[in-house]
Design an enzyme around this catalytic site. Sequence first.
Site, mmCIF file in Angstrom:
data_model
loop_
_atom_site.group_PDB
_atom_site.id
_atom_site.type_symbol
_atom_site.label_atom_id
_atom_site.label_comp_id
_atom_site.label_asym_id
_atom_site.label_seq_id
_atom_site.Cartn_x
_atom_site.Cartn_y
_atom_site.Cartn_z
ATOM 1 N N ARG A 120 43.730 49.547 44.311
ATOM 2 C CA ARG A 120 43.893 49.724 45.702
ATOM 3 C C ARG A 120 43.562 49.010 46.195
ATOM 4 O O ARG A 120 43.523 47.942 47.691
ATOM 5 C CB ARG A 120 42.792 51.135 46.782
ATOM 6 C CG ARG A 120 43.453 52.768 46.221
ATOM 7 C CD ARG A 120 42.376 53.250 45.941
ATOM 8 N NE ARG A 120 42.288 53.006 44.388
ATOM 9 C CZ ARG A 120 43.115 53.639 43.486
ATOM 10 N NH1 ARG A 120 43.657 54.535 43.663
ATOM 11 N NH2 ARG A 120 42.736 53.744 42.296
ATOM 12 N N THR A 121 42.057 47.759 45.789
ATOM 13 C CA THR A 121 41.630 47.115 46.794
ATOM 14 C C THR A 121 42.660 46.014 46.978
ATOM 15 O O THR A 121 42.494 45.242 47.697
ATOM 16 C CB THR A 121 40.057 46.371 45.824
ATOM 17 O OG1 THR A 121 39.651 47.332 45.754
ATOM 18 C CG2 THR A 121 39.480 45.697 47.154
ATOM 19 N N LYS A 145 41.449 29.563 30.676
ATOM 20 C CA LYS A 145 41.643 28.010 29.815
ATOM 21 C C LYS A 145 40.206 27.903 29.726
ATOM 22 O O LYS A 145 39.842 26.557 29.634
ATOM 23 C CB LYS A 145 42.912 27.347 30.747
ATOM 24 C CG LYS A 145 44.001 27.608 30.383
ATOM 25 C CD LYS A 145 44.831 26.276 31.227
ATOM 26 C CE LYS A 145 46.162 26.327 30.866
ATOM 27 N NZ LYS A 145 47.020 25.619 32.251
ATOM 28 N N ARG A 199 37.922 39.671 43.570
ATOM 29 C CA ARG A 199 36.814 40.882 43.215
ATOM 30 C C ARG A 199 36.082 38.948 41.214
ATOM 31 O O ARG A 199 37.059 38.915 41.281
ATOM 32 C CB ARG A 199 36.893 41.459 42.452
ATOM 33 C CG ARG A 199 36.776 42.398 41.391
ATOM 34 C CD ARG A 199 36.985 43.729 41.162
ATOM 35 N NE ARG A 199 37.305 44.760 42.785
ATOM 36 C CZ ARG A 199 38.345 45.690 42.600
ATOM 37 N NH1 ARG A 199 38.327 46.567 41.538
ATOM 38 N NH2 ARG A 199 37.523 46.855 43.669
ATOM 39 N N HIS A 226 30.518 46.060 47.083
ATOM 40 C CA HIS A 226 31.965 46.109 47.781
ATOM 41 C C HIS A 226 32.436 46.432 49.058
ATOM 42 O O HIS A 226 32.701 47.693 49.734
ATOM 43 C CB HIS A 226 33.233 47.750 47.181
ATOM 44 C CG HIS A 226 34.350 47.324 46.828
ATOM 45 N ND1 HIS A 226 34.895 47.013 47.470
ATOM 46 C CD2 HIS A 226 34.994 48.038 45.678
ATOM 47 C CE1 HIS A 226 36.613 46.789 47.182
ATOM 48 N NE2 HIS A 226 36.263 47.975 46.484
HETATM 49 N N1 ASP Z 1 37.415 51.037 42.408
HETATM 50 C C1 ASP Z 1 36.451 50.924 42.957
HETATM 51 C C2 ASP Z 1 35.030 50.283 42.349
HETATM 52 O O1 ASP Z 1 36.314 49.013 42.471
HETATM 53 C C3 ASP Z 1 35.413 52.137 42.668
HETATM 54 C C4 ASP Z 1 34.792 51.981 40.769
HETATM 55 O O2 ASP Z 1 35.453 51.489 40.208
HETATM 56 O O3 ASP Z 1 35.238 53.173 40.114
HETATM 57 O O4 ASP Z 1 33.951 50.339 42.697
#
Ligand code: ASP
Length: 331
Positions: A79-80, A109, A130, A158
């Site tokens: 999703r993100t 690498k 991320r 987050h």
């Molecule tokens: N998608 C959310 C996160 O990246 C929640 C999860 O992974 O449980 O933190």
Amino acid sequence: MTELTLKPLFNFDEMTLPPRVGNGFTGKDILSVDQFDREKLKYIFARAHEMRELVQRVGSCELLRGNVVTCLFYEPSTRTSSSFIAATDRLGGRVIPITQGVQFSSVSKGETLADTIRTVEQYSDVIVLRHPEVGSAQVAADYSDIPVINAGDGAGEHPTQALLDLFTIREEMGRIDGLKIAMVGDLRYGRTVHSLTRLLTQYDVSLRFVSPEILRLPLNIMNTVIDAGLDVRETHDVADVIENADVLYVTRVQKERFVDLAQYEEVKNHYVITPELMQRAKEKMVVMHPLPRVGEIHYTLDDDPRAAYFRQVKNGMFIRMALLAAVLGKA
Ligand code: ASP
């Protein structure tokens, strides 16, 4: 001989970038929810509303035309990453997607985060990052001259998820102040819980934390809640909160953060929200989840109008559109 004065072809003073919007976000990193006060939240939510209208009416626009966003994901994401890509797309910008696992990039690498950041910033206007380590977004921001947006730093924060969560609560319930909000599941490692809880300390809400003993909310966050003077309680049993909750925020047990997998096995199926349990909940309330779910919410609940998790997903795109426009100073 008279000297020839050439009229400049361009007046560079007039050719400055698009007007900077007085929102306080232009050129800034988004690393933590601590950067947001109620005024700033109001601004982002208002912009997210505009983005929703824009998408509903015309689908996309050219606000970010000429802008490039790098999505650099060292951890899995559905999703993100895709909502940042969709958000950029709908605003007319372009994405460099390093999201298919950094195994395909020079990270495999042995390239450091610092060098990767100093590389991608040469091509782009914003970096969405991320990374599995707490504090990694701050490190990236220290090396980067362009805005870095934290899309999850390990079990840390987050912030963009917390913004979309708060936006969803407001959309669904019509307000935030006065609500009873229960967080269920992995409160220890769940970064979305950490960020959302910290944001909620700015509101007059009651908080209930429901978790197994080993997955309780970290003490520093609990202290922030207590210092904010909120009505707060902890319990192991979701039955204690189900009748009064206005928001039930359910989370996945974060398997990837466990050192001892036997411990994960012990707690992984601790809570399952079922239609039977929901019969005891208020008629007007919402069940939310940052997703992915791995059994915490029974699929038969999906048709219940109180199940808001896919509406929550959609709100994520509007919030991320608003954030991208804000850090790039686009009105
Ligand atoms: N998608 C959310 C996160 O990246 C929640 C999860 O992974 O449980 O933190």
